[in-house]
Design a protein around this motif. Structure first.
Motif, PDB file in Angstrom:
ATOM      1  N   THR A   1       5.071   0.950  11.466  1.00  0.00           N
ATOM      2  CA  THR A   1       4.595   1.350  10.146  1.00  0.00           C
ATOM      3  C   THR A   1       3.738   2.608  10.257  1.00  0.00           C
ATOM      4  O   THR A   1       2.929   2.747  11.181  1.00  0.00           O
ATOM      5  CB  THR A   1       3.773   0.238   9.459  1.00  0.00           C
TER       6      THR A   1
ATOM      7  N   PHE B   1       1.086   3.709   2.196  1.00  0.00           N
ATOM      8  CA  PHE B   1       1.818   4.002   3.426  1.00  0.00           C
ATOM      9  C   PHE B   1       2.399   2.746   4.072  1.00  0.00           C
ATOM     10  O   PHE B   1       3.095   2.844   5.073  1.00  0.00           O
ATOM     11  CB  PHE B   1       0.920   4.700   4.449  1.00  0.00           C
ATOM     12  N   ASP B   2       2.109   1.580   3.528  1.00  0.00           N
ATOM     13  CA  ASP B   2       2.554   0.331   4.147  1.00  0.00           C
ATOM     14  C   ASP B   2       4.063   0.242   4.278  1.00  0.00           C
ATOM     15  O   ASP B   2       4.571  -0.313   5.223  1.00  0.00           O
ATOM     16  CB  ASP B   2       2.066  -0.883   3.353  1.00  0.00           C
TER      17      ASP B   2
ATOM     18  N   GLY C   1       0.791  -1.227   0.000  1.00  0.00           N
ATOM     19  CA  GLY C   1       0.000   0.000   0.000  1.00  0.00           C
ATOM     20  C   GLY C   1       0.818   1.270   0.000  1.00  0.00           C
ATOM     21  O   GLY C   1       2.038   1.266   0.150  1.00  0.00           O
TER      22      GLY C   1
ATOM     23  N   ALA D   1       1.360   3.429   8.316  1.00  0.00           N
ATOM     24  CA  ALA D   1      -0.035   3.063   8.083  1.00  0.00           C
ATOM     25  C   ALA D   1      -0.733   2.685   9.385  1.00  0.00           C
ATOM     26  O   ALA D   1      -1.870   3.092   9.637  1.00  0.00           O
ATOM     27  CB  ALA D   1      -0.125   1.916   7.081  1.00  0.00           C
ATOM     28  N   SER D   2      -0.054   1.915  10.243  1.00  0.00           N
ATOM     29  CA  SER D   2      -0.693   1.507  11.495  1.00  0.00           C
ATOM     30  C   SER D   2      -0.824   2.686  12.458  1.00  0.00           C
ATOM     31  O   SER D   2      -1.809   2.782  13.190  1.00  0.00           O
ATOM     32  CB  SER D   2       0.067   0.341  12.145  1.00  0.00           C
TER      33      SER D   2
ATOM     34  N   ALA E   1      -3.753   4.760  11.119  1.00  0.00           N
ATOM     35  CA  ALA E   1      -5.008   4.039  11.344  1.00  0.00           C
ATOM     36  C   ALA E   1      -5.406   4.085  12.814  1.00  0.00           C
ATOM     37  O   ALA E   1      -6.572   4.310  13.143  1.00  0.00           O
ATOM     38  CB  ALA E   1      -4.875   2.590  10.876  1.00  0.00           C
TER      39      ALA E   1
END
Length: 85
Positions: free
Chosen positions: A54, A12-13, A10, A56-57, A60
């Motif tokens: 990460t 931002f992954d 992804g 992304a995490s 989120a």
């Protein structure tokens, strides 16, 4: 912010942050970030001698919990699942 890129899918992954950078985004201490990682709320990878979280995490988790640093600290320290608002 010093993001590092990994080999993942992804947008931002693949961006990795240090615990300090993650703490800055979440407005908590690095110890709270470590608790969030160990409780499974944040995804982290071990590279060399350091853990990287990460992006992304982090984003989120911030989106799920809102911007309340107090609720982040309580969830991390008690290791209970975040409650829906």
């Amino acid at each position: 912010m010093k993001a590092r890129r990994t080999e993942q899918g992804g947008a931002f992954d693949g961006l990795l942050l240090t615990a300090r950078e993650s703490a800055g985004i979440l407005d908590v201490s690095t110890q709270v970030v470590e608790h969030l990682v160990s409780a499974g709320y944040l995804t982290a990878v071990y590279r060399g001698q350091h853990w990287f979280v990460t992006l992304a995490s982090v984003l989120a988790y911030r989106r799920r919990r809102g911007h309340s640093a107090r609720s982040l600290q309580l969830a991390a320290c008690s290791r209970e699942a975040p409650r829906s608002s």
